[in-house]
Design an enzyme around this catalytic site. Structure first.
Site, PDB file in Angstrom:
ATOM      1  N   TYR A  55       0.803  -1.228   0.000  1.00  0.00           N
ATOM      2  CA  TYR A  55       0.000   0.000   0.000  1.00  0.00           C
ATOM      3  C   TYR A  55       0.841   1.287   0.000  1.00  0.00           C
ATOM      4  CZ  TYR A  55      -3.720  -3.261   1.451  1.00  0.00           C
ATOM      5  OH  TYR A  55      -4.591  -4.313   1.545  1.00  0.00           O
ATOM      6  N   LEU A 194     -17.425  -3.250   2.197  1.00  0.00           N
ATOM      7  CA  LEU A 194     -18.484  -2.419   1.617  1.00  0.00           C
ATOM      8  C   LEU A 194     -18.517  -2.588   0.097  1.00  0.00           C
ATOM      9  CD1 LEU A 194     -17.849   0.752   3.825  1.00  0.00           C
ATOM     10  CD2 LEU A 194     -19.626  -1.005   4.107  1.00  0.00           C
ATOM     11  N   ASN A 245     -18.978   4.359  10.178  1.00  0.00           N
ATOM     12  CA  ASN A 245     -18.688   2.929  10.015  1.00  0.00           C
ATOM     13  C   ASN A 245     -18.370   2.259  11.355  1.00  0.00           C
ATOM     14  OD1 ASN A 245     -19.056   3.249   7.285  1.00  0.00           O
ATOM     15  ND2 ASN A 245     -16.887   3.158   6.748  1.00  0.00           N
TER      16      ASN A 245
HETATM   17  N1  LIG Z   1      -5.719  -8.593   1.566  1.00  0.00           N
HETATM   18  C1  LIG Z   1      -6.084  -8.098   0.405  1.00  0.00           C
HETATM   19  O1  LIG Z   1      -5.740  -8.618  -0.670  1.00  0.00           O
HETATM   20  C2  LIG Z   1      -6.954  -6.876   0.378  1.00  0.00           C
HETATM   21  C3  LIG Z   1      -7.606  -6.504  -0.806  1.00  0.00           C
HETATM   22  C4  LIG Z   1      -8.438  -5.385  -0.773  1.00  0.00           C
HETATM   23  C5  LIG Z   1      -8.590  -4.673   0.405  1.00  0.00           C
HETATM   24  N2  LIG Z   1      -7.919  -5.045   1.554  1.00  0.00           N
HETATM   25  C6  LIG Z   1      -8.064  -4.290   2.815  1.00  0.00           C
HETATM   26  O2  LIG Z   1      -9.456  -4.079   3.074  1.00  0.00           O
HETATM   27  C7  LIG Z   1      -9.696  -2.678   3.206  1.00  0.00           C
HETATM   28  C8  LIG Z   1     -11.099  -2.319   2.774  1.00  0.00           C
HETATM   29  O3  LIG Z   1     -11.372  -2.717   1.455  1.00  0.00           O
HETATM   30  P1  LIG Z   1     -11.504  -1.699   0.233  1.00  0.00           P
HETATM   31  O4  LIG Z   1     -10.680  -0.497   0.520  1.00  0.00           O
HETATM   32  O5  LIG Z   1     -11.204  -2.484  -0.981  1.00  0.00           O
HETATM   33  O6  LIG Z   1     -13.041  -1.356   0.131  1.00  0.00           O
HETATM   34  P2  LIG Z   1     -14.268  -1.035   1.107  1.00  0.00           P
HETATM   35  O7  LIG Z   1     -13.826  -0.813   2.501  1.00  0.00           O
HETATM   36  O8  LIG Z   1     -15.273  -2.092   0.830  1.00  0.00           O
HETATM   37  O9  LIG Z   1     -14.844   0.301   0.470  1.00  0.00           O
HETATM   38  C9  LIG Z   1     -14.148   1.517   0.534  1.00  0.00           C
HETATM   39  C10 LIG Z   1     -14.926   2.546  -0.290  1.00  0.00           C
HETATM   40  O10 LIG Z   1     -16.202   2.740   0.321  1.00  0.00           O
HETATM   41  C11 LIG Z   1     -16.379   4.127   0.600  1.00  0.00           C
HETATM   42  N3  LIG Z   1     -17.080   4.216   1.884  1.00  0.00           N
HETATM   43  C12 LIG Z   1     -16.607   3.846   3.101  1.00  0.00           C
HETATM   44  N4  LIG Z   1     -17.541   4.048   4.045  1.00  0.00           N
HETATM   45  C13 LIG Z   1     -18.634   4.569   3.424  1.00  0.00           C
HETATM   46  C14 LIG Z   1     -19.904   4.993   3.869  1.00  0.00           C
HETATM   47  N5  LIG Z   1     -20.231   4.890   5.160  1.00  0.00           N
HETATM   48  N6  LIG Z   1     -20.771   5.483   2.963  1.00  0.00           N
HETATM   49  C15 LIG Z   1     -20.441   5.586   1.649  1.00  0.00           C
HETATM   50  N7  LIG Z   1     -19.244   5.199   1.164  1.00  0.00           N
HETATM   51  C16 LIG Z   1     -18.337   4.684   2.039  1.00  0.00           C
HETATM   52  C17 LIG Z   1     -14.992   4.707   0.706  1.00  0.00           C
HETATM   53  O11 LIG Z   1     -15.062   6.088   0.409  1.00  0.00           O
HETATM   54  P3  LIG Z   1     -14.091   7.202   1.067  1.00  0.00           P
HETATM   55  O12 LIG Z   1     -12.724   6.588   1.117  1.00  0.00           O
HETATM   56  O13 LIG Z   1     -14.211   8.345   0.146  1.00  0.00           O
HETATM   57  O14 LIG Z   1     -14.591   7.527   2.445  1.00  0.00           O
HETATM   58  C18 LIG Z   1     -14.266   3.895  -0.340  1.00  0.00           C
HETATM   59  O15 LIG Z   1     -14.500   4.408  -1.627  1.00  0.00           O
HETATM   60  C19 LIG Z   1      -8.587  -2.064   2.370  1.00  0.00           C
HETATM   61  O16 LIG Z   1      -8.438  -0.699   2.630  1.00  0.00           O
HETATM   62  C20 LIG Z   1      -7.424  -2.923   2.777  1.00  0.00           C
HETATM   63  O17 LIG Z   1      -6.937  -2.531   4.053  1.00  0.00           O
HETATM   64  C21 LIG Z   1      -7.121  -6.146   1.544  1.00  0.00           C
END
Ligand SMILES: NC(=O)c1ccc[n+]([C@@H]2O[C@H](COP(=O)([O-])OP(=O)(O)OC[C@H]3O[C@@H](n4cnc5c(N)ncnc54)[C@H](OP(=O)(O)O)[C@@H]3O)[C@@H](O)[C@H]2O)c1
Length: 279
Positions: A55, A194, A245
């Site tokens: 990251y 999400l 959240n």
């Molecule tokens: N191990 C792996 O291979 C892997 C892969 C993917 C992700 N991850 C981890 O999992 C974490 C989360 O997954 P992700 O980042 O892919 O996606 P996510 O948490 O499912 O979604 C994040 C998105 O949702 C928006 N959001 C968050 N809260 C919201 C709310 N209450 N209302 C409306 N929109 C909202 C955020 O917007 P804003 O940012 O604009 O607030 C962002 O665009 C990552 O950050 C990472 O740490 C790990």
């Protein structure tokens, strides 16, 4: 998990590790944006922060932890070894670099970010176990491991594989993996909880949320942390999202609502719940 818990206190107990059930995801945030978001997350009660070598934000995460008034020992810090660093020397060296970037002497959990095609799993896990022996890492785990690979990792590691971080959200269930994790005391850490921003606009989740004064995003996160052995790590840059959240511990979905959210996927979750007698 009852409604008496909070984002600071609700944990998943996984073979010796107490993993805060709601963590803070940091992918796709770097520099000041990441530092500010993590600082805000710690301020509002998150006690689990997820980063990775991939990251490019371990320094920002470390700066936020250092700046926070929250005691470092109260924060469960997770980082991940990039699969390109899966060879023994690279695991050792890259993790030491991660620690330097984070400004920490120990991480609470070190994950292998994904299976490596090049390096035998035993070599990687043995190096991760070595880091545990020297005190640089408290617990080890994996990420993006299907059931068979997780089973193999558990056999090969000298210490418990306490978590498998995988994609898991209302539209993407992994019932076989959840069943395995429940049976073997492994935390299933739900990433992209999400659905990368798709869930918050879901009217069907919104309707359930209306009954409790909660949003669609909060219903999805509640659905996750209400499942046995499941932790969730939503990412948010927006301070309002960071805050709302975390506010998912003062209500409880009833069994019909749990099933209704599960049915947004393919319905197999409900069958598993009955099979395992989870309620
Ligand atoms: N191990 C792996 O291979 C892997 C892969 C993917 C992700 N991850 C981890 O999992 C974490 C989360 O997954 P992700 O980042 O892919 O996606 P996510 O948490 O499912 O979604 C994040 C998105 O949702 C928006 N959001 C968050 N809260 C919201 C709310 N209450 N209302 C409306 N929109 C909202 C955020 O917007 P804003 O940012 O604009 O607030 C962002 O665009 C990552 O950050 C990472 O740490 C790990």
């Amino acid at each position: 998990m009852g409604t008496e818990s909070s984002v600071s206190t609700a944990t998943v107990s996984a073979d010796g590790a107490e993993i805060p059930a709601l963590g803070f995801g940091t992918a796709r945030m770097t520099g000041d944006e990441c530092r500010q978001a993590v600082e805000r997350a710690l301020e509002v009660g998150y006690r689990h922060v997820d980063t990775a070598q991939l990251y490019d934000n371990e320094s920002a995460v470390g700066d936020a932890i250092a700046a926070s008034t929250v005691d470092r020992n109260d924060v469960f810090v997770v980082t991940k070894v990039h699969p390109d660093n899966a060879a023994r020397e690279d695991v050792l060296e890259s993790t030491r670099t991660s620690l330097e970037r984070l400004g920490l002497t120990t991480v609470d959990l070190l994950l292998l970010h994904a299976p490596s095609d090049e390096v035998p799993l035993e070599e990687t896990l043995s190096a991760m176990n070595e880091l545990q022996d020297e005190g640089s890492v408290d617990h080890v785990g994996v990420s993006n491991f299907p059931v068979e690979a997780l089973d193999r990792a558990r056999e090969l590691s000298d210490t418990p594989i306490v978590a498998n971080q995988v994609k898991y959200h209302p539209y993407h269930h992994q019932p076989e993996l959840l069943e395995y994790c429940v049976e073997h005391d492994v935390c299933l850490t739900a990433y992209s909880p999400l659905a990368e921003g798709a869930v918050p606009g879901d009217d069907r989740l919104g309707e359930i949320g209306d009954r409790y004064g909660k949003s669609a995003a909060q219903v999805a996160l509640r659905w996750l942390v209400q499942q046995p052995m499941v932790a969730a790590i939503p990412k948010a840059a927006s301070p309002a999202h960071v805050e709302t959240n975390a506010d998912v511990f003062d209500f409880e979905l009833d069994p019909a609502e749990m099933d209704a959210v599960a049915d947004l996927g393919d319905g197999r979750w409900s069958a598993l719940v009955s099979k395992l007698g989870l309620r």
